[in-house]
Design a protein around this motif. Sequence first.
Motif, mmCIF file in Angstrom:
data_model
loop_
_atom_site.group_PDB
_atom_site.id
_atom_site.type_symbol
_atom_site.label_atom_id
_atom_site.label_comp_id
_atom_site.label_asym_id
_atom_site.label_seq_id
_atom_site.Cartn_x
_atom_site.Cartn_y
_atom_site.Cartn_z
ATOM 1 N N GLU A 153 0.868 -1.181 0.000
ATOM 2 C CA GLU A 153 0.000 0.000 0.000
ATOM 3 C C GLU A 153 0.900 1.225 0.000
ATOM 4 N N VAL A 154 0.776 2.057 -1.032
ATOM 5 C CA VAL A 154 1.661 3.201 -1.237
ATOM 6 C C VAL A 154 0.864 4.496 -1.162
ATOM 7 N N GLY A 155 1.435 5.480 -0.474
ATOM 8 C CA GLY A 155 0.782 6.785 -0.366
ATOM 9 C C GLY A 155 1.772 7.847 0.053
ATOM 10 N N ASN A 156 1.246 8.994 0.449
ATOM 11 C CA ASN A 156 2.080 10.136 0.855
ATOM 12 C C ASN A 156 1.795 10.490 2.310
ATOM 13 N N PRO A 157 2.694 10.205 3.232
ATOM 14 C CA PRO A 157 2.511 10.694 4.595
ATOM 15 C C PRO A 157 2.452 12.220 4.582
ATOM 16 N N THR A 158 1.479 12.785 5.310
ATOM 17 C CA THR A 158 1.257 14.235 5.263
ATOM 18 C C THR A 158 1.086 14.787 6.673
ATOM 19 N N TYR A 159 1.887 15.782 6.996
ATOM 20 C CA TYR A 159 1.897 16.409 8.316
ATOM 21 C C TYR A 159 0.851 17.514 8.348
ATOM 22 N N ALA A 160 -0.103 17.416 9.261
ATOM 23 C CA ALA A 160 -1.227 18.356 9.286
ATOM 24 C C ALA A 160 -0.792 19.822 9.328
ATOM 25 N N PRO A 161 0.215 20.218 10.140
ATOM 26 C CA PRO A 161 0.631 21.622 10.106
ATOM 27 C C PRO A 161 1.139 22.075 8.734
ATOM 28 N N ASP A 162 1.827 21.196 8.002
ATOM 29 C CA ASP A 162 2.286 21.554 6.656
ATOM 30 C C ASP A 162 1.103 21.717 5.703
ATOM 31 N N LEU A 163 0.128 20.807 5.826
ATOM 32 C CA LEU A 163 -1.068 20.909 4.993
ATOM 33 C C LEU A 163 -1.819 22.205 5.295
ATOM 34 N N ALA A 164 -1.941 22.532 6.565
ATOM 35 C CA ALA A 164 -2.642 23.761 6.945
ATOM 36 C C ALA A 164 -1.957 24.994 6.361
ATOM 37 N N GLU A 165 -0.630 25.025 6.408
ATOM 38 C CA GLU A 165 0.110 26.154 5.822
ATOM 39 C C GLU A 165 -0.168 26.259 4.322
ATOM 40 N N ALA A 166 -0.189 25.116 3.641
ATOM 41 C CA ALA A 166 -0.448 25.122 2.201
ATOM 42 C C ALA A 166 -1.857 25.625 1.897
ATOM 43 N N ILE A 167 -2.822 25.193 2.700
ATOM 44 C CA ILE A 167 -4.207 25.647 2.501
ATOM 45 C C ILE A 167 -4.305 27.152 2.722
ATOM 46 N N ALA A 168 -3.648 27.654 3.764
ATOM 47 C CA ALA A 168 -3.679 29.093 4.039
ATOM 48 C C ALA A 168 -3.114 29.882 2.861
ATOM 49 N N ARG A 169 -2.037 29.391 2.285
ATOM 50 C CA ARG A 169 -1.456 30.074 1.128
ATOM 51 C C ARG A 169 -2.394 29.994 -0.078
ATOM 52 N N LEU A 170 -3.022 28.844 -0.262
ATOM 53 C CA LEU A 170 -3.904 28.669 -1.418
ATOM 54 C C LEU A 170 -5.105 29.603 -1.352
ATOM 55 N N VAL A 171 -5.788 29.653 -0.221
ATOM 56 C CA VAL A 171 -7.022 30.441 -0.163
ATOM 57 C C VAL A 171 -6.737 31.933 -0.278
ATOM 58 N N ALA A 172 -5.511 32.333 0.002
ATOM 59 C CA ALA A 172 -5.144 33.739 -0.183
ATOM 60 C C ALA A 172 -5.042 34.107 -1.664
ATOM 61 N N THR A 173 -4.859 33.099 -2.538
ATOM 62 C CA THR A 173 -4.709 33.363 -3.968
ATOM 63 C C THR A 173 -6.042 33.518 -4.688
ATOM 64 N N GLU A 174 -7.097 32.897 -4.137
ATOM 65 C CA GLU A 174 -8.403 32.826 -4.795
ATOM 66 C C GLU A 174 -8.306 32.164 -6.171
ATOM 67 N N GLN A 175 -7.351 31.264 -6.318
ATOM 68 C CA GLN A 175 -7.218 30.478 -7.546
ATOM 69 C C GLN A 175 -7.953 29.154 -7.320
ATOM 70 N N TYR A 176 -9.222 29.131 -7.695
ATOM 71 C CA TYR A 176 -10.076 27.992 -7.366
ATOM 72 C C TYR A 176 -9.735 26.798 -8.252
ATOM 73 N N GLY A 177 -10.065 25.607 -7.754
ATOM 74 C CA GLY A 177 -9.815 24.403 -8.527
ATOM 75 C C GLY A 177 -9.526 23.208 -7.639
ATOM 76 N N VAL A 178 -8.904 22.195 -8.236
ATOM 77 C CA VAL A 178 -8.600 20.934 -7.550
ATOM 78 C C VAL A 178 -7.100 20.885 -7.287
ATOM 79 N N TYR A 179 -6.743 20.514 -6.057
ATOM 80 C CA TYR A 179 -5.338 20.515 -5.645
ATOM 81 C C TYR A 179 -5.013 19.240 -4.882
ATOM 82 N N HIS A 180 -3.784 18.779 -5.061
ATOM 83 C CA HIS A 180 -3.250 17.659 -4.296
ATOM 84 C C HIS A 180 -2.166 18.200 -3.370
ATOM 85 N N PHE A 181 -2.465 18.250 -2.085
ATOM 86 C CA PHE A 181 -1.506 18.750 -1.103
ATOM 87 C C PHE A 181 -1.108 17.608 -0.173
#
Length: 279
Positions: free
Chosen positions: A177-205
Amino acid sequence: MRILITGAGGQLGRALGRVLAGHDLTPVDLPDVDVADRASVVAAVARARPELVIHCAAYTDVDGCARDPALAHRVNALGTLNVALACQSAGAALAHISTNEVFAGDDPGGYEEWQTRAPRNAYGRSKAAAEAHVEALLNRYYIIRTAWLFAPGGRNFIHAILRRARETGAVRVVADEVGNPTYAPDLAEAIARLVATEQYGVYHFVNSGACSRWAFAAEILRQAGVTARNTPILSSAYPRASTPPPFGALHNYNGAALGITLRPWPEALADYLRDEAAL
């Protein structure tokens, strides 16, 4: 910005509360707001008058979803429908948190944002339906898929591996089973940066790099300095109610085009272990 966060008590919701602290935040969660109850959601959004809703609330017990797919659909699919309808009425944008399990996991190369959803289990089907509701109802939305989330202070795969290793001196972990371990604080930082752009769409973080569950466990043991026998097994030797996608790695192309990337997962794991030890 006025932001309402559903599932605010979860590991991602808490991380978002920290990184978005400079905004006007309304954190909501059970038992006060149940996303499966439309009236509850509509009332919460009407009170907060958000410009953006970040929808983290979900039933994420994948084996529980397999045992009770109706509950999974009610919380994940219909709950997201309720949130999307409330956003539609309030004129708010929506950031919906989704999962790699919307994909079949039959492509060893992993998945890009544009590829077709084809879930193989009840959890994935409920989250794929949720994405479809968002796409059908709203023009201003972000669908943010992630995987294998972990954060300090909670029960997760890392916690389970270390507890088992320390108690017994041995672990048996699936290697197919293969996947991407993801640290919640890093994901949160990425989301904060994304929503500031207002560039809507689908993202893999996800934190960059993919690995098997077995390789993830090996790195956990190595970084934690725990000596234990780590035996690779096939998923068929570990019966469970749900069937996760065997190749669930996500590729971040759309976020990277905006300059938003997450660091390699072993670096994030090191911070997690440090932060967990400090609790």
